[in-house]
Design an enzyme around this catalytic site. Structure first.
Site, PDB file in Angstrom:
ATOM      1  N   HIS A  51     111.697   1.166 -76.036  1.00  0.00           N
ATOM      2  CA  HIS A  51     113.153   0.481 -75.318  1.00  0.00           C
ATOM      3  C   HIS A  51     113.006  -0.960 -74.247  1.00  0.00           C
ATOM      4  CE1 HIS A  51     116.080   1.671 -73.264  1.00  0.00           C
ATOM      5  NE2 HIS A  51     116.630   2.909 -73.387  1.00  0.00           N
ATOM      6  N   CYS A 103     118.572  -1.657 -77.357  1.00  0.00           N
ATOM      7  CA  CYS A 103     119.474  -0.823 -76.936  1.00  0.00           C
ATOM      8  C   CYS A 103     121.133  -1.356 -76.411  1.00  0.00           C
ATOM      9  CB  CYS A 103     119.293   0.018 -75.904  1.00  0.00           C
ATOM     10  SG  CYS A 103     119.620   0.866 -74.125  1.00  0.00           S
ATOM     11  N   ASP A 131     124.807   6.398 -76.467  1.00  0.00           N
ATOM     12  CA  ASP A 131     123.928   6.023 -75.718  1.00  0.00           C
ATOM     13  C   ASP A 131     125.397   7.029 -74.418  1.00  0.00           C
ATOM     14  OD1 ASP A 131     121.880   6.510 -74.331  1.00  0.00           O
ATOM     15  OD2 ASP A 131     121.633   4.017 -74.182  1.00  0.00           O
ATOM     16  N   TYR A 177     125.112  12.338 -70.116  1.00  0.00           N
ATOM     17  CA  TYR A 177     124.475  12.462 -70.421  1.00  0.00           C
ATOM     18  C   TYR A 177     125.585  14.146 -71.310  1.00  0.00           C
ATOM     19  CZ  TYR A 177     120.574  10.027 -72.057  1.00  0.00           C
ATOM     20  OH  TYR A 177     119.987   8.756 -72.410  1.00  0.00           O
TER      21      TYR A 177
HETATM   22  C1  DNO Z   1     118.374   6.661 -70.533  1.00  0.00           C
HETATM   23  C2  DNO Z   1     118.004   5.777 -71.608  1.00  0.00           C
HETATM   24  C3  DNO Z   1     116.060   5.597 -71.305  1.00  0.00           C
HETATM   25  C4  DNO Z   1     115.233   6.060 -72.732  1.00  0.00           C
HETATM   26  C5  DNO Z   1     113.858   5.633 -72.315  1.00  0.00           C
HETATM   27  C6  DNO Z   1     112.449   5.710 -73.294  1.00  0.00           C
HETATM   28  O1  DNO Z   1     119.373   6.301 -71.030  1.00  0.00           O
HETATM   29  O2  DNO Z   1     117.996   5.087 -72.679  1.00  0.00           O
HETATM   30  O3  DNO Z   1     115.750   6.264 -70.607  1.00  0.00           O
HETATM   31  O4  DNO Z   1     114.859   7.075 -73.440  1.00  0.00           O
HETATM   32  O5  DNO Z   1     113.856   4.507 -71.380  1.00  0.00           O
HETATM   33  O6  DNO Z   1     111.868   5.397 -72.438  1.00  0.00           O
END
Ligand code: DNO
Length: 349
Positions: free
Chosen positions: A198, A236, A308, A322
């Protein structure tokens, strides 16, 4: 492209039943949350997580995250043992049918924001980042609790850890990443798993800590360390996209075949190194989601995507970024774009 949705396990306010009702979502992205970072996940826990997800009619093929212990990033004395544990987790997850593991190599702090609930003009609330505010915070004394801050460090632990990072510049962090990749990627290959690093979020250094997965050149450098389809990235869009120099559609094309997982979210750049997390729709933010999805589909992308961070809408309360509602809206919007692009390309053929 397979639409997935992040789920924080049985303690998540969003249930598997809720997720199952989002029409385009086929699978859940999750992890084992009750095992300390660095230790081996029990086969029983993995099997139970998978069984629960499958029983709800959903697939479990993506893990986010198997966290990388700080000792590995620091290249500390215990790193070899912790890397062995990491490899064992990759093997066990592969055996359980997991195809993709998302992880990051950010020292100490994962994603970082200065505000968790900035009010937007439409009445919703969103995560936001203001660089001046972050610079004014002292991680050792700040009373702010940010979602990316590992609550398992007490202030003394954090102070010691930050002191150890004083010797780790970007090149040293690259060295430690290379050690990790050279050990882990062959195991991932044997296990049928694609590793998906990521990007750093935000993609610039903070509190003097190095951050290296920040831009196209650095991603190319990381992919070249072990030139294997099992050594991939999580594209991302929201993390990389807050730097206007990062062209996400170009990255999608350039790194074709090395992107097993995509986080599709929009952000609105509000100033230099300042942004808020807007709704997913292109017109709400600074990223053109259509162009990014088109670049992925045009280059034959067949991996996993997920919406996301969502805003908090309709009075929902829950884990920042979330909640259910805005991420579900995002999933449907993104899926609609993909359907149109796929159908148009079929008509042209
Ligand atoms: C946040 C996520 C990150 C991701 C980590 C992967 O919302 O995108 O916390 O899970 O960086 O290791």
């Amino acid at each position: 492209m397979k639409m997935t949705f992040r789920w924080y396990g049985s303690g998540d306010k969003v249930t598997l039943g809720d997720i199952r009702q989002i029409p385009c979502v086929k699978g859940v992205v999750s992890a084992i949350y009750d095992t300390p970072v660095g230790e081996v996940w029990s086969n029983e826990s993995i099997a139970k997580l998978k069984a629960d997800i499958n029983a709800a009619g959903l697939e479990f093929e993506v893990v986010e995250s198997v966290p990388v212990h700080e000792e590995i990033k620091l290249g500390g004395a215990d790193a070899p043992r912790l890397i062995d544990n990491y490899k064992e987790n990759v093997r066990r997850l592969g055996e359980a049918g997991v195809k993709c593991i998302c992880y990051n190599f950010m020292p100490v702090f994962d994603w970082l924001r200065s505000e968790l609930d900035r009010g937007l003009s439409d009445g919703s609330n969103a995560l936001a980042y203001d660089h001046a505010t972050v610079l004014s915070m002292n991680p050792l004394t700040s009373s702010l609790s940010l979602p990316g801050w590992d609550a398992s460090y007490d202030n003394d632990g954090l102070k010691d850890l930050l002191a150890r990072y004083a010797d780790i510049d970007e090149e040293k962090l690259w060295d430690n990443l290379a050690v990790f990749l050279k050990e882990v990627i062959p195991v991932a290959e044997q296990s049928g798993v694609k590793m998906a690093i990521h990007p750093d979020d935000p993609p610039w250094g903070i509190f003097g800590l190095p951050r290296i997965i920040t831009c196209k050149d650095n991603i190319a450098r990381m992919l070249a360390i072990v030139d294997s389809p099992a050594n991939g990235i999580t594209l991302c869009t929201g993390s990389l996209g807050v730097n206007p120099d990062n062209d996400l559609a170009d990255m999608a094309r350039t790194f074709k075949g090395r992107i097993p997982f995509v986080h599709l979210r929009n952000i609105k750049i509000t100033g230099e190194k300042c942004f808020e997390e807007s709704g997913h729709r292109s017109s709400e933010g600074s990223l053109d989601m259509y162009e990014i999805i088109k670049a992925l589909i045009d280059t034959g992308f067949d991996g996993y995507v997920r919406p996301d961070h969502g805003r908090m809408i309709w009075g929902e309360k829950g884990r920042a970024g979330y909640g259910l509602y805005d991420r579900a809206l995002g999933a449907m919007y993104l899926d609609g774009i993909a359907e149109a692009i796929v159908k148009e390309s079929e008509v042209r053929r």
